[in-house]
Write an enzyme that holds these catalytic residues in place. Structure first.
Site: not given
Ligand code: SAM
Ligand code: DTB
Ligand code: SF4
Length: 332
Positions: A67, A71, A74, A111, A142, A202, A274
């Site tokens: 990506c 973030c 992430c 989702c 979703c 959501c 959730r």
């Molecule tokens: N890339 C898209 C975005 O960021 O909008 C969708 C996927 S992103 C992985 C969805 C959500 O996953 C993020 O907004 C974040 O709240 C959650 N997330 C990602 N990594 C995480 C982590 N290590 N622990 C908890 N939540 C996480």
């Molecule tokens: C949300 O609030 N949590 C989910 C879903 N929406 C997409 C994602 C959690 C991701 C946790 C880290 C991972 O598995 O990569």
């Molecule tokens: Fe990309 Fe992860 Fe950020 Fe979503 S949360 S925009 S997958 S870096």
């Protein structure tokens, strides 16, 4: 497992928020004695929902890794080295297969998540097919694909998407510590488009990223003051993944996580709150407290996007132990 299903939720898209929350008032909720806070959350929960029903959502990463966003939490960001490969988007057939399997295990919502800043037109062609196909199975749909423009939002609505997940993640004041490649307003703009198109929202956030209590309250106030507030509110406990900048963050006291659920419940009474990422690291007792605090939805299935989640057998055993049952979907 008990198969009783009771409908207490209000119809989607018919909420008008009349109660507005300021940050000090939300912070004051966080500071209540634990028993008082949980009592209030229980009262709110029971006024709107069957307290023993839990909504089950299964996640699938339809496009993993690589990506372009930074973030800090992430593992899928190309800025970090968390060992997540940049993979191609899944085929529509693979997505439908996964959705069927999730439905058979009792999930009511499916989702689809993608590691994108925003989808391209080509991405949208496949996603639209996926949404239509999953919907035909009779599941709620979703998607979480990053930022959307007007045309993409309309494409998803026309495909029949029920919910769009786009998290605010944290308070505006803390946001810049976590993400630099897009700003808070970008997120609000996407949510506004989704709302205007008539889809349900959501949206939630992550706690345990080193934010202050005031900032945690700030996130909840932002969500609760959306008009209307989101129909689904995922509260994620940071999964501290090695190779991400937040890997060494101090662990949040589990009782503070429970408090966050309770405050979300009190401030957003009719939302599905959730209990999201972080359950694999949580004891059954803490999860039970989260349900007591008003959580009525979980991610169900062994995998979140790239990290683990409790296995289905463990979750069914936990729900059975607590006398809880799925609020949608058919349990075996
Ligand atoms: N890339 C898209 C975005 O960021 O909008 C969708 C996927 S992103 C992985 C969805 C959500 O996953 C993020 O907004 C974040 O709240 C959650 N997330 C990602 N990594 C995480 C982590 N290590 N622990 C908890 N939540 C996480
Ligand atoms: C949300 O609030 N949590 C989910 C879903 N929406 C997409 C994602 C959690 C991701 C946790 C880290 C991972 O598995 O990569
Ligand atoms: Fe990309 Fe992860 Fe950020 Fe979503 S949360 S925009 S997958 S870096």
């Amino acid at each position: 497992m008990n198969t009783q299903t009771i409908e207490f939720a209000r119809p989607i898209n018919q909420v008008t928020t009349t109660q507005r929350w300021n940050v000090p008032d939300v912070e004051a909720l966080f500071k209540l004695p634990f028993a008082d806070l949980l009592y209030r959350a229980q009262q709110t929960h029971r006024a709107h929902f069957d307290p023993n029903a839990v909504q089950l959502s299964t996640l699938l990463s339809i496009k993993t890794g690589g990506c372009t966003e930074d973030c800090g939490y992430c593992p899928q960001s190309a800025f970090h080295s968390a060992g997540v490969e940049n993979r191609e988007m899944l085929a529509v057939s693979a997505v439908v297969k996964a959705a069927c399997a999730a439905q058979q295990k009792g999930a009511g919502r499916f989702c689809m998540g993608a590691a994108w800043r925003e989808p391209t037109d080509e991405d949208m062609e496949s996603v639209v097919k996926m949404v239509k196909a999953v919907r035909e199975l009779g599941m709620e749909t979703c998607a979480t694909l990053g930022m959307l423009n007007d045309e993409q939002t309309e494409q998803l609505r026309a495909a029949g998407l029920d919910y769009y997940n786009h998290n605010l993640d944290t308070a505006p004041e803390f946001y810049g510590n976590i993400i630099s490649t897009r700003d808070y307003q970008d997120r609000l703009d996407t949510l506004e488009r989704v709302r205007k198109a008539g889809m349900s929202i959501c949206s939630g956030g992550i706690v345990g990223m080193g934010e202050s209590l005031t900032q945690r309250a700030g996130l909840i106030a932002q969500l609760a003051n959306m008009n209307p507030y989101p129909e689904s509110v995922p509260i994620n406990n940071l999964v501290r993944v090695e190779g991400t900048p937040l890997a060494q963050t101090a662990e949040l006291d589990p009782l503070d996580f429970v408090r966050t659920i309770a405050v979300a419940r009190i401030t957003m009474p009719t939302a599905h709150v959730r209990l999201s990422a972080g359950r694999q690291q949580m004891s059954d007792a803490v999860q039970a407290l989260c349900f007591l605090a008003g959580a009525n939805s979980i991610f169900y299935g062994e995998q979140l996007l790239t990290t683990g989640n409790p296995d289905v057998g463990a979750d069914r055993a936990l729900l059975d132990k607590l006398g809880m049952y799925p609020s949608t979907g058919k349990p075996e």
